[in-house]
Enzyme design. Structure first.
Site, PDB file in Angstrom:
ATOM      1  N   VAL A 153      22.068  -5.805 -21.123  1.00 37.26           N
ATOM      2  CA  VAL A 153      22.275  -6.035 -19.710  1.00 37.26           C
ATOM      3  C   VAL A 153      20.977  -6.866 -19.148  1.00 37.26           C
ATOM      4  CG1 VAL A 153      22.458  -5.018 -17.464  1.00 37.26           C
ATOM      5  CG2 VAL A 153      23.663  -4.248 -19.543  1.00 37.26           C
ATOM      6  N   ALA A 157      15.506  -6.266 -18.145  1.00 36.53           N
ATOM      7  CA  ALA A 157      16.718  -5.996 -18.908  1.00 36.53           C
ATOM      8  C   ALA A 157      16.801  -4.656 -19.643  1.00 36.53           C
ATOM      9  CB  ALA A 157      17.092  -7.107 -20.089  1.00 36.53           C
ATOM     10  N   LYS A 158      17.872  -4.241 -20.378  1.00 34.80           N
ATOM     11  CA  LYS A 158      17.907  -3.222 -21.312  1.00 34.80           C
ATOM     12  C   LYS A 158      19.045  -3.300 -22.267  1.00 34.80           C
ATOM     13  CE  LYS A 158      15.568   0.658 -21.658  1.00 34.80           C
ATOM     14  NZ  LYS A 158      14.305   0.878 -21.255  1.00 34.80           N
ATOM     15  N   GLY A 159      18.657  -2.786 -23.467  1.00 30.49           N
ATOM     16  CA  GLY A 159      19.824  -3.136 -24.511  1.00 30.49           C
ATOM     17  C   GLY A 159      20.173  -1.386 -25.064  1.00 30.49           C
ATOM     18  N   ASP A 209      12.989   1.411 -27.597  1.00 31.43           N
ATOM     19  CA  ASP A 209      12.987   2.503 -26.756  1.00 31.43           C
ATOM     20  C   ASP A 209      13.595   3.660 -27.454  1.00 31.43           C
ATOM     21  OD1 ASP A 209      13.619   2.881 -23.412  1.00 31.43           O
ATOM     22  OD2 ASP A 209      15.451   3.639 -24.334  1.00 31.43           O
TER      23      ASP A 209
END
Ligand code: NAD
Length: 424
Positions: free
Chosen positions: A68, A113-115, A154
């Site tokens: 995202v 962002a992050k995944g 992460d």
């Protein structure tokens, strides 16, 4: 203008609702117009992919992965990739927005962002994790890029996965592109100082807040929940600066000594004990709830989200909370914390030392040059101190708690940049 307590929100909380409720309060305090609010309230892009991966037994499993991009208004988007069975799009959306605010608070030129991939890395072999990481990277080849979107580790991922990502991306470009991910092993262009960067930033923000509250670190006590990367370095660096850390904890339980725990010894113990504090000598074992309710000057939640909630907030006795973890305080607990007069240095400020040094890693990769640890630390300390002062001043100017002030600083920066850039 001014601060309005949030209307009580529904009785279940999730990271996205927690983020949105603070975003809404700060936007109102800032007088943000609807147009910009609407631009920032939803992610700019979200991608969900199916990743078929050959498992060691020859079977094929299909994993669901997400990326995202909340915003690229300030620059290329930046954010970690999580491998965890609990990954879902709602959580990834919240974490992506958090990254936008975090980068804006510390004034680095990145969007958020992050995944995540829904999987259990602990039950997968190294080969399976490698194939999954490469499949994920390949499926995001149009998204990732050193000037577009830069992943990082992460939960469930680390330098090993970043090395595979860097390699998978580089192969598609026909050249080595190490600036496409951060958190890499040192030999691949990782930065000195990155491992301890988040804990170091927590220490810098804790000392800055203690300065404002006139708490002398040499006379202060602290309790740290979570003794992983963030918690152990925060505890060690604060102890080095005079603070007595009377309690620490990890998943095995909490450990208390009113004379102070020797943090270096505890780190060595953990390293020789399979990563666990279980059986730590020189401390009494207590339960995790007791640690949170301890009468200390500074409480540092550095384990996970939603540990200070409506259920236990009444018991908190610390004068200052410095949020090492992301989202350790639920939005509903904020109100009671404020009523009790407890000062909170919020996550998007307190733990931004990590993304700051990730930014330095990217800068070094692009320069083709390596900074010394001393230069990395000096520059990140300066960024953390400046960000703290800006947020502190904003909290006074708007008469709001520091959490809302941090959101105000971040949203204001992103909104102003958006206005200059313009839309369609
Ligand atoms: P980590 O996995 O290294 O450490 C987590 C620690 O918390 C471990 O000691 C674990 O045993 C402990 N823990 C887990 N559940 C617990 C519980 N219920 N009670 C007490 N302890 C518990 O993780 P980390 O990298 O230190 O990250 C911790 C938090 O900080 C997370 O919220 C993460 O998102 C956030 N964070 C990390 C970074 C970073 O650079 N590592 C940067 C920003 C934010």
């Amino acid at each position: 203008m001014g601060y309005k307590e949030p209307a009580p929100i529904v009785d279940h909380e999730n990271p996205f609702e927690s983020m949105m409720s603070r975003f809404k309060i700060a936007s109102e305090a800032l007088g943000l117009d609807d147009e910009v609010y609407n631009v920032l309230k939803s992610p700019a892009k979200q991608v969900t992919v199916s990743l078929p991966v050959t498992m060691d037994d020859g079977s094929i499993r299909v994993f669901e992965g997400h990326r995202v991009i909340h915003s690229t208004i300030l620059g290329p988007s930046k954010g970690g990739v999580r491998f965890d069975p609990g990954v879902n799009i709602n959580e990834v959306k919240a974490l992506a927005a958090w990254m936008t605010w975090k980068c804006a608070v510390v004034d680095i030129p990145y969007g958020g962002a992050k995944g995540g991939v829904c999987c259990n890395p602990r039950e997968m072999s190294s080969g399976e994790r490698e194939r999954l990481t490469r499949a994920y990277t390949q499926s995001m080849i149009e998204i990732f890029g050193p000037d577009r979107d830069i992943p990082a580790p992460d939960m469930g991922t680390g330098p090993r996965e970043m090395a595979w990502m860097m390699d998978a991306y580089s192969r598609t470009q026909g050249m080595t592109v190490n600036s496409v991910v951060t958190g890499k092993p040192l030999v691949l262009g990782g930065s000195l100082g990155r491992t301890e960067a988040t804990g170091r930033g927590v220490m810098v923000s804790a000392l800055a807040a203690m300065g404002k509250l006139k708490i002398n670190p040499y006379k202060a006590t602290g309790a740290v929940q979570g003794f992983g990367n963030v918690g152990s370095y925060a505890a060690l660096l604060l102890e080095e600066r005079g603070m007595k850390i009377v309690a620490i904890s990890d998943i095995s339980g909490a450990y208390y000594n009113k004379e102070g725990i020797d943090i270096q010894k505890a780190i060595t113990y953990r390293e020789n004990n399979n990563g666990s504090l279980e059986g730590l000598e020189g401390a009494e074992k207590i339960n995790g709830d007791e640690l949170l309710a301890m009468e200390v000057d500074v409480l540092i939640p550095a384990a996970m989200e939603d540990v200070i909630t409506i259920k236990n907030v009444a018991d908190i006795k610390a004068r200052l909370i410095v949020e090492g973890a992301n989202g350790p305080t639920s939005a509903k607990a904020d109100k009671i914390i404020n009523e009790k007069g407890i000062i909170v240095v919020p996550d998007i400020l307190a733990n931004a030392g990590g993304v700051t040094v990730s930014y330095f890693e990217w800068v070094q990769n692009r320069l083709g040059y390596k900074w010394t640890a001393e230069r990395v630390n000096r520059r990140s300390d300066r960024i953390m101190k400046d960000a703290f002062e800006t947020v502190y001043k904003t909290s006074i100017e708007y008469s709001v708690p520091m959490r809302i002030a941090a959101y105000i600083v971040a949203i204001d920066k992103v909104a102003k940049t958006y206005k200059y850039r313009g839309g369609y």
